[in-house]
Design an enzyme around this catalytic site. Structure first.
Site, PDB file in Angstrom:
ATOM      1  N   GLU A  49      11.252   6.893   3.727  1.00  0.00           N
ATOM      2  CA  GLU A  49      11.184   6.731   5.185  1.00  0.00           C
ATOM      3  C   GLU A  49      10.803   8.094   5.745  1.00  0.00           C
ATOM      4  OE1 GLU A  49      11.711   4.000   7.085  1.00  0.00           O
ATOM      5  OE2 GLU A  49      12.291   2.627   5.485  1.00  0.00           O
ATOM      6  N   CYS A  93      12.234  10.196  14.686  1.00  0.00           N
ATOM      7  CA  CYS A  93      11.041   9.998  13.853  1.00  0.00           C
ATOM      8  C   CYS A  93      10.010   9.103  14.514  1.00  0.00           C
ATOM      9  CB  CYS A  93      11.442   9.418  12.498  1.00  0.00           C
ATOM     10  SG  CYS A  93      12.352   7.882  12.640  1.00  0.00           S
TER      11      CYS A  93
END
Ligand code: NAD
Length: 485
Positions: A232, A266
């Site tokens: 991720e 993010c």
């Protein structure tokens, strides 16, 4: 473009010179987790549900401890912590608990005519021992949501919280040891030496969240044991504002998406693309939304966070070119405070466009229109998220068809994370694999094909050699590929 932004200044691992104490601690943690797994403790559904309920209790009963730690690490407000860390993870656990049994039920699939009376099923089995390596920006959510998925899959887990969010790491370690199965769920705290030592061990899956530089280190270490990996990662998530968009709403939602957690998200909108005409109308609306949300002095707003450490503070200050500032620009090194900042007149050559920003700096970049925006996006790495503000469904369809990203958010950034059945993950340099909801079950289990064929009547006799005469003609007629019309 490669991910150089958040490149760690910590040295890459050298397994030969590995810290002996870290190696011993890693080996002991993995051995305990493996024993628990091999002993069968983690497989029963009842164990998984009990652990998920305990994890939920940890979040509810430990909310004050976790909020204090998040405030110490990131200046995160209690409200923000409740929404994005604690509440988010509780929702994820509730969703898993609600659907776990049905998602884990073996799934029947059809069999070909050549296998009459056979039964074929897909059975979801646990993987074994999973390593979860978490980052510092949402240090609770990004350690515990993958942990919940791994437990739901019936695995033993070793969790490595981020040492950069030190207070949260310590709080998580204590709470996890108090609440969860002390054998099947292991917590290893520490930084590079400890993670390096863990990566030398054999796992059955590694789930890593963080920057791409370390992602490559993880992938390399996993290759030695042929361990599958979920990465991720991050990158620059663009936002295109079309001239049909409601600009007031767009400005408010972009400001919320960008300046939550002081931009250290993010999936935060990294930069805005629009025509000059739209940018000129959008600029005052962005400044107004910043003022409305955080007041005239965001430093005194209880809802505005701080930069995680001095290294990131200095890096971000270096991206703010004073001549481009249209809003904000103020900084205070003592408190690692950077004002919500908007930059205009930014081109692809500016430093702020060379790396993932990961902080409260929003560049506005002029493009010629939708074609220019799509070209701009497709010239760069495929992002973790792409946002589009438009009232025009043909523009939405063009973005869906002509761009690629981990996720596409139309008229709202960040919110796709709140939909538990949307798989969350990147594509290309923004990551591999996905989780949340059902996607977590798919990530943390192996889909085993099970075929059962009865023996009472041996229907397989048809395909036993020798093939001759009528049998040969029958088999060839049945098995021969047919031309399709
Ligand atoms: P970080 O510095 O906390 O690092 C992440 C983890 O990697 C930590 O547990 C750390 O101990 C470990 N680590 C660091 N250096 C290592 C090394 N040399 N060897 C082995 N392990 C090492 O966090 P970060 O990387 O600064 O996080 C920010 C990045 O993560 C951004 O790029 C952001 O976009 C991305 N991110 C992605 C997601 C997502 O869900 N896709 C979520 C959050 C952050």
């Amino acid at each position: 473009m490669t991910d150089t932004t958040l490149e760690t200044d910590r040295t890459s691992p050298d397994l030969r010179g590995m810290d002996a104490a870290a190696a011993a601690a890693a080996a002991a943690a993995v051995a305990r987790a493996r024993n628990a797994y091999v002993g069968g403790a983690t497989k029963p559904l009842e164990w998984r549900e009990r652990q998920l309920r305990s994890l939920r209790r940890l979040l509810v009963d430990g909310a004050d401890v976790l909020c204090d730690a998040l405030a110490a690490d990131l200046g995160k407000s209690r409200t923000e912590a409740m929404i994005t860390e604690i509440g988010f993870t509780v929702n994820e656990i509730d969703h898993l608990l609600k659907h776990l049994r049905s998602w884990l039920r073996p799934e029947r699939v059809s069999v070909p005519v050549t296998l009459p009376f056979a039964r074929a099923r897909v059975v979801r089995e646990p993987l074994g021992v999973v390593l979860v390596i978490a980052p510092w920006n949402y240090p609770v959510q990004l350690a515990l949501a993958p942990l919940a998925g791994a437990i739901a899959g019936g695995n033993a887990v070793v969790v490595k919280p981020s040492e950069v969010a030190a207070a949260t790491s310590h709080a998580l370690a204590r709470l996890l040891r108090e609440h969860l199965d002390p054998n099947a769920v292991q917590v290893v705290e520490g930084g590079v030496p400890e993670t390096t030592a863990l990566l030398a061990e054999r796992f059955d899956h590694i789930f890593y969240t963080g920057n791409g530089t370390v992602g490559r280190i993880v992938l390399e270490a996993a290759a030695k044991h042929l361990t599958p990996v979920t990465l991720e990662l991050g990158g620059k998530s663009p936002t295109y504002v079309d001239d049909s968009a409601d600009l007031e709403v767009a400005a408010r939602r972009i400001v919320l998406g960008k300046f939550t957690n002081a931009g250290q998200t993010c999936v935060a909108p990294d930069y805005v693309l629009a025509t000059r005409e739209v940018l000129d109308r959008l600029k005052p609306l962005l400044s107004k939304a910043i003022g409305d949300f955080f007041g005239d002095d965001p430093a005194s707003s209880p809802d505005y966070g701080r930069i995680i450490d001095g290294r990131h503070f200095d890096r971000l200050c270096g991206l703010i070119e004073p001549s481009l500032v249209v809003s904000g620009g103020g900084t205070d090194a003592r408190h690692r405070y950077i004002e919500p900042t908007v930059l205009d007149g930014v081109t692809r050559e500016h430093g702020v466009m060379q790396e993932e920003i990961f902080g409260p700096v929003l560049p506005l970049v002029e493009v010629a229109g939708i074609d220019g925006a799509i070209d701009f996006i497709n010239d760069r790495d495929r992002p973790l998220a792409l946002y589009l503000f438009t009232a025009d469904s043909s523009t939405r369809r063009r973005f869906e068809r002509e761009t690629s990203s981990g996720a596409l958010g139309v008229n709202i950034p960040l919110a796709h994370l709140m939909v538990p059945d949307l798989p969350f993950g990147g594509v290309g340099p923004s990551g591999m694999g996905a989780y949340h909801g059902r996607a977590s079950i798919e990530t943390f289990t192996h889909a085993k094909g099970v075929l059962t064929h009865p023996t009472r009547v041996d229907t397989t006799a048809l395909i036993y050699p020798p093939f001759a005469g009528l049998k040969r003609r029958l088999v060839e007629t049945l098995m021969a590929p047919r031309r399709k019309r």
